[in-house]
Design a protein around this motif. Sequence first.
Motif, short mmCIF file in Angstrom:
data_model
loop_
_atom_site.label_atom_id
_atom_site.label_comp_id
_atom_site.label_asym_id
_atom_site.label_seq_id
_atom_site.Cartn_x
_atom_site.Cartn_y
_atom_site.Cartn_z
N MET A 48 0.84 -1.21 0.00
CA MET A 48 0.00 0.00 0.00
C MET A 48 0.87 1.26 0.00
O MET A 48 0.61 2.20 -0.73
N THR A 49 1.91 1.24 0.81
CA THR A 49 2.84 2.37 0.86
C THR A 49 3.52 2.54 -0.48
O THR A 49 3.64 3.67 -1.00
N GLU A 50 3.97 1.44 -1.07
CA GLU A 50 4.62 1.50 -2.38
C GLU A 50 3.64 2.02 -3.43
O GLU A 50 4.00 2.84 -4.28
N SER A 51 2.39 1.58 -3.40
CA SER A 51 1.38 2.03 -4.37
C SER A 51 1.15 3.53 -4.25
O SER A 51 1.02 4.23 -5.27
N ASP A 52 1.09 4.03 -3.03
CA ASP A 52 0.93 5.48 -2.82
C ASP A 52 2.12 6.24 -3.41
O ASP A 52 1.96 7.29 -4.03
N THR A 53 3.31 5.69 -3.20
CA THR A 53 4.52 6.32 -3.72
C THR A 53 4.53 6.28 -5.24
O THR A 53 4.89 7.27 -5.89
N ILE A 54 4.14 5.17 -5.82
CA ILE A 54 4.09 5.06 -7.28
C ILE A 54 3.05 6.03 -7.84
O ILE A 54 3.26 6.62 -8.90
N LYS A 55 1.97 6.22 -7.13
CA LYS A 55 0.95 7.19 -7.57
C LYS A 55 1.57 8.59 -7.65
O LYS A 55 1.36 9.31 -8.62
N ARG A 56 2.34 8.96 -6.63
CA ARG A 56 3.04 10.27 -6.67
C ARG A 56 4.06 10.29 -7.79
O ARG A 56 4.24 11.29 -8.48
N PHE A 57 4.73 9.17 -8.01
CA PHE A 57 5.73 9.06 -9.07
C PHE A 57 5.07 9.25 -10.44
O PHE A 57 5.63 9.91 -11.33
N ILE A 58 3.89 8.68 -10.63
CA ILE A 58 3.17 8.82 -11.90
C ILE A 58 2.88 10.29 -12.19
O ILE A 58 3.10 10.77 -13.31
N GLU A 59 2.42 11.01 -11.19
CA GLU A 59 2.16 12.45 -11.37
C GLU A 59 3.47 13.19 -11.67
O GLU A 59 3.50 14.09 -12.51
N TYR A 60 4.53 12.80 -11.00
CA TYR A 60 5.84 13.41 -11.21
C TYR A 60 6.31 13.14 -12.65
O TYR A 60 6.78 14.05 -13.34
N ALA A 61 6.17 11.90 -13.11
CA ALA A 61 6.59 11.54 -14.47
C ALA A 61 5.73 12.26 -15.50
O ALA A 61 6.24 12.75 -16.52
N ARG A 62 4.43 12.35 -15.23
CA ARG A 62 3.52 13.06 -16.14
C ARG A 62 3.93 14.53 -16.25
O ARG A 62 3.95 15.09 -17.35
#
Length: 150
Positions: A48-62
Amino acid sequence: MTLLRNNNIVVAFKKELVRQFYAMRKFIIERQSKEWFETRKHSKSTRMTESDTIKRFIEYARSQGSEHPNNYYRLYSTLVNKTVGISKRDEATIVQLNNLTLVESIIFHTIEEEISKGIHYKKIYDDCKKKIEVFKSLVFVQNNSLKISS
């Protein structure tokens, strides 16, 4: 198979059949233990923590112009599962679940740290892969998970 003549191929098959039977028995017993359930619960929390981080990463990459940022959930999940040697988390052993938690921790800490430094999103993914390779070289990661055929 038991009625066939014991040539090299038949003997090898019988040995592998017995080995797989005992591995399956051990796996079933382990899956019923309290330790497995606790380890799986902890690994879900880390996921869950990793998924939240990946969600932030996706916005960062976008924000940096990534054309397919939503693929990162799949890419990171594939990377983690391949590193640990599993295809389904519910079929993982306790050792694999513990390794899974460690690999996911490496990923979310790397992502968080490098986003805070403003590192380009492509480099972040590459750095995660490199750190996981270092982890694999330092720690025995069992990649011969039990294969269950249907």
